[in-house]
Design an enzyme around this catalytic site. Structure first.
Site, PDB file in Angstrom:
ATOM      1  N   ALA A 124       0.859  -1.182   0.000  1.00  0.00           N
ATOM      2  CA  ALA A 124       0.000   0.000   0.000  1.00  0.00           C
ATOM      3  C   ALA A 124       0.895   1.232   0.000  1.00  0.00           C
ATOM      4  O   ALA A 124       2.057   1.165   0.408  1.00  0.00           O
ATOM      5  CB  ALA A 124      -0.887  -0.019   1.237  1.00  0.00           C
ATOM      6  N   GLY A 140       0.781  -4.935   0.979  1.00  0.00           N
ATOM      7  CA  GLY A 140      -0.429  -5.007   0.166  1.00  0.00           C
ATOM      8  C   GLY A 140      -0.208  -5.693  -1.176  1.00  0.00           C
ATOM      9  O   GLY A 140      -1.147  -6.248  -1.758  1.00  0.00           O
ATOM     10  N   GLU A 152      -0.539  -9.225  -0.392  1.00  0.00           N
ATOM     11  CA  GLU A 152      -1.957  -9.450  -0.076  1.00  0.00           C
ATOM     12  C   GLU A 152      -2.807  -9.458  -1.346  1.00  0.00           C
ATOM     13  O   GLU A 152      -3.733 -10.258  -1.485  1.00  0.00           O
ATOM     14  CB  GLU A 152      -2.435  -8.370   0.907  1.00  0.00           C
ATOM     15  CG  GLU A 152      -1.784  -8.547   2.275  1.00  0.00           C
ATOM     16  CD  GLU A 152      -1.990  -7.350   3.193  1.00  0.00           C
ATOM     17  OE1 GLU A 152      -1.624  -6.225   2.798  1.00  0.00           O
ATOM     18  OE2 GLU A 152      -2.507  -7.534   4.300  1.00  0.00           O
ATOM     19  N   GLU A 154       5.031  -4.995   7.191  1.00  0.00           N
ATOM     20  CA  GLU A 154       4.341  -3.904   7.901  1.00  0.00           C
ATOM     21  C   GLU A 154       4.895  -3.668   9.296  1.00  0.00           C
ATOM     22  O   GLU A 154       4.914  -2.538   9.790  1.00  0.00           O
ATOM     23  CB  GLU A 154       2.834  -4.205   7.999  1.00  0.00           C
ATOM     24  CG  GLU A 154       2.082  -4.149   6.681  1.00  0.00           C
ATOM     25  CD  GLU A 154       2.080  -5.464   5.924  1.00  0.00           C
ATOM     26  OE1 GLU A 154       2.845  -6.389   6.280  1.00  0.00           O
ATOM     27  OE2 GLU A 154       1.307  -5.580   4.948  1.00  0.00           O
TER      28      GLU A 154
HETATM   29  C1  LIG Z   1      -1.716  -2.882   3.080  1.00  0.00           C
HETATM   30  C2  LIG Z   1      -1.047  -2.989   4.399  1.00  0.00           C
HETATM   31  C3  LIG Z   1      -1.953  -2.512   5.495  1.00  0.00           C
HETATM   32  O1  LIG Z   1      -0.841  -4.331   4.673  1.00  0.00           O
HETATM   33  C4  LIG Z   1       0.168  -2.153   4.557  1.00  0.00           C
HETATM   34  C5  LIG Z   1       1.213  -2.033   3.505  1.00  0.00           C
HETATM   35  O2  LIG Z   1       1.244  -2.568   2.434  1.00  0.00           O
HETATM   36  S1  LIG Z   1       2.408  -0.979   4.014  1.00  0.00           S
HETATM   37  C6  LIG Z   1       3.648  -1.132   2.776  1.00  0.00           C
HETATM   38  C7  LIG Z   1       4.423  -2.391   2.904  1.00  0.00           C
HETATM   39  N1  LIG Z   1       5.552  -2.311   2.006  1.00  0.00           N
HETATM   40  C8  LIG Z   1       6.756  -1.931   2.383  1.00  0.00           C
HETATM   41  O3  LIG Z   1       7.010  -1.618   3.522  1.00  0.00           O
HETATM   42  C9  LIG Z   1       7.816  -1.867   1.300  1.00  0.00           C
HETATM   43  C10 LIG Z   1       8.285  -0.435   1.122  1.00  0.00           C
HETATM   44  N2  LIG Z   1       9.322  -0.333   0.109  1.00  0.00           N
HETATM   45  C11 LIG Z   1      10.599  -0.748   0.323  1.00  0.00           C
HETATM   46  O4  LIG Z   1      10.967  -1.230   1.380  1.00  0.00           O
HETATM   47  C12 LIG Z   1      11.560  -0.543  -0.789  1.00  0.00           C
HETATM   48  O5  LIG Z   1      10.996   0.385  -1.696  1.00  0.00           O
HETATM   49  C13 LIG Z   1      11.900  -1.845  -1.554  1.00  0.00           C
HETATM   50  C14 LIG Z   1      12.749  -2.765  -0.650  1.00  0.00           C
HETATM   51  C15 LIG Z   1      10.650  -2.570  -1.991  1.00  0.00           C
HETATM   52  C16 LIG Z   1      12.730  -1.496  -2.825  1.00  0.00           C
HETATM   53  O6  LIG Z   1      13.840  -0.720  -2.477  1.00  0.00           O
HETATM   54  P1  LIG Z   1      14.631   0.073  -3.617  1.00  0.00           P
HETATM   55  O7  LIG Z   1      14.896  -0.834  -4.772  1.00  0.00           O
HETATM   56  O8  LIG Z   1      15.789   0.710  -2.933  1.00  0.00           O
HETATM   57  O9  LIG Z   1      13.587   1.162  -4.166  1.00  0.00           O
HETATM   58  P2  LIG Z   1      13.121   2.508  -3.437  1.00  0.00           P
HETATM   59  O10 LIG Z   1      14.046   3.618  -3.831  1.00  0.00           O
HETATM   60  O11 LIG Z   1      12.905   2.279  -2.003  1.00  0.00           O
HETATM   61  O12 LIG Z   1      11.681   2.724  -4.090  1.00  0.00           O
HETATM   62  C17 LIG Z   1      11.517   3.323  -5.369  1.00  0.00           C
HETATM   63  C18 LIG Z   1      10.412   4.349  -5.251  1.00  0.00           C
HETATM   64  O13 LIG Z   1       9.210   3.672  -4.878  1.00  0.00           O
HETATM   65  C19 LIG Z   1       8.686   4.263  -3.699  1.00  0.00           C
HETATM   66  N3  LIG Z   1       7.987   3.234  -2.920  1.00  0.00           N
HETATM   67  C20 LIG Z   1       8.368   1.963  -2.720  1.00  0.00           C
HETATM   68  N4  LIG Z   1       7.479   1.313  -1.966  1.00  0.00           N
HETATM   69  C21 LIG Z   1       6.521   2.197  -1.662  1.00  0.00           C
HETATM   70  C22 LIG Z   1       5.324   2.134  -0.896  1.00  0.00           C
HETATM   71  N5  LIG Z   1       4.891   0.983  -0.315  1.00  0.00           N
HETATM   72  N6  LIG Z   1       4.588   3.247  -0.787  1.00  0.00           N
HETATM   73  C23 LIG Z   1       4.948   4.398  -1.389  1.00  0.00           C
HETATM   74  N7  LIG Z   1       6.063   4.517  -2.142  1.00  0.00           N
HETATM   75  C24 LIG Z   1       6.835   3.439  -2.267  1.00  0.00           C
HETATM   76  C25 LIG Z   1       9.891   4.802  -2.979  1.00  0.00           C
HETATM   77  O14 LIG Z   1       9.539   5.775  -2.035  1.00  0.00           O
HETATM   78  C26 LIG Z   1      10.688   5.362  -4.154  1.00  0.00           C
HETATM   79  O15 LIG Z   1      10.134   6.573  -4.597  1.00  0.00           O
HETATM   80  P3  LIG Z   1      10.874   7.983  -4.301  1.00  0.00           P
HETATM   81  O16 LIG Z   1      10.749   8.204  -2.821  1.00  0.00           O
HETATM   82  O17 LIG Z   1      12.288   7.809  -4.753  1.00  0.00           O
HETATM   83  O18 LIG Z   1      10.085   8.979  -5.090  1.00  0.00           O
END
Ligand SMILES: CC(C)(O)CC(=O)SCCNC(=O)CCNC(=O)[C@H](O)C(C)(C)COP(=O)(O)OP(=O)(O)OC[C@H]1O[C@@H](n2cnc3c(N)ncnc32)[C@H](O)[C@@H]1OP(=O)(O)O
Length: 258
Positions: free
Chosen positions: A66, A109, A112, A132
């Protein structure tokens, strides 16, 4: 609706292909994407010319969860009042079989969403997890329930409590994923599986999906009774007559989806 902003939708013969298309954000599932994906899947579900749906992600992720940026400043009352994520219930009401073609990250998400689909086909780059806990929250789109049912309590606790990811091989071994193929073949594999399902009788594949899903929701005895009743109901279809007659007559069936 054709002017999608966060997804693309294609129809190829009897298969609907939905691609999550926010690659710069690793296809993070914001509310707009959820609304579009649910609307597109519902449209395809209502189209009797479509026998199966494939969902995949553009770029290096299926979906990295998400959209954290969209939620970060919300408070409890906002989340509760908007009933955040309740829109996904319409997605799980889709009766047409859905295949998730997963390459790269399927986290939070994203994992999920894959689990809301009926079959997960993974590329060898796929990474699944419910991270999460590292954000100070818990799964909220069904992960604690579907992951536990899919891979058992011990493995689900390991993933959900640590936030670690598992690769495609571990996910297949755990029973989350039905098969693993090279990442560049995952979409073709999913599309050809969808074409196979799409060539069968749509009412019967819908019934099959419904009875398998009942195994998640009912006790064994009532699930078996439900299966038997739906099995009886298949005999109300023309496709049961066609499928069984074709076998007896040693020819290929021509299903009419009736
Ligand atoms: C639905 C529920 C209630 O269950 C909750 C959720 O789903 S909460 C979200 C769970 N997901 C995460 O915690 C994963 C978050 N992302 C990461 O940890 C990393 O992005 C990665 C390990 C997947 C990949 O890392 P990397 O290759 O270094 O890419 P990044 O530079 O981090 O990401 C590129 C770009 O995408 C944006 N991004 C990534 N994931 C999300 C996200 N879940 N929400 C919003 N944006 C996301 C990230 O911020 C980068 O964008 P910029 O900030 O550079 O503009």
């Amino acid at each position: 609706m054709t002017d999608w902003k966060t997804i693309t939708v294609e129809r190829r013969d009897r298969v609907g292909l939905i691609t999550l298309n926010r690659p710069d954000a690793l296809n993070a599932l914001n509310l707009e994407l959820m609304r579009e994906l649910v609307a597109a899947a519902s449209d395809l579900d209502a189209d009797t010319g479509i026998g199966a749906i494939v969902i995949t992600g553009a770029g290096k992720a299926f979906a990295a969860g998400a959209d954290i940026k969209e939620m970060v400043d919300n408070d409890y009352v906002e989340m509760y009042a908007a009933d955040w994520f309740s829109g996904w219930s319409r997605f799980t009401a889709v009766r047409t079989p859905i295949i998730a073609a997963v390459s790269g990250y399927a986290l939070g998400g994203g994992c999920e969403l894959a689990m809301m689909c009926d079959i997960i086909i993974a590329g060898d780059t796929a990474k699944f997890g419910q991270p999460e806990i590292k954000l100070g929250v818990i799964p909220g789109m069904g992960g604690s329930q579907r992951l536990t049912r899919a891979i058992g309590k011990a493995r689900a606790m390991d993933l959900i409590l640590t936030g670690r990811t598992m690769d495609a091989v571990e996910a297949e071994r755990a029973g989350l994923v039905s098969r693993v193929v090279p990442a560049d073949a995952v979409l073709d594999e999913a599309m050809s599986t969808a074409a196979t399902i799409g060539s069968l009788s749509l009412p019967i594949t819908m019934m099959a999906k419904e009875v398998v899903n009942a195994a998640y929701e009912t006790m064994l005895e009532s699930g078996i009774r439900f299966e038997r009743r739906v099995f009886h109901a298949t005999f109300a279809t023309e496709d049961q007559k066609e499928g069984m007659s074709a076998f007896v007559e040693k020819r290929d069936p021509e299903f009419k989806n009736r």
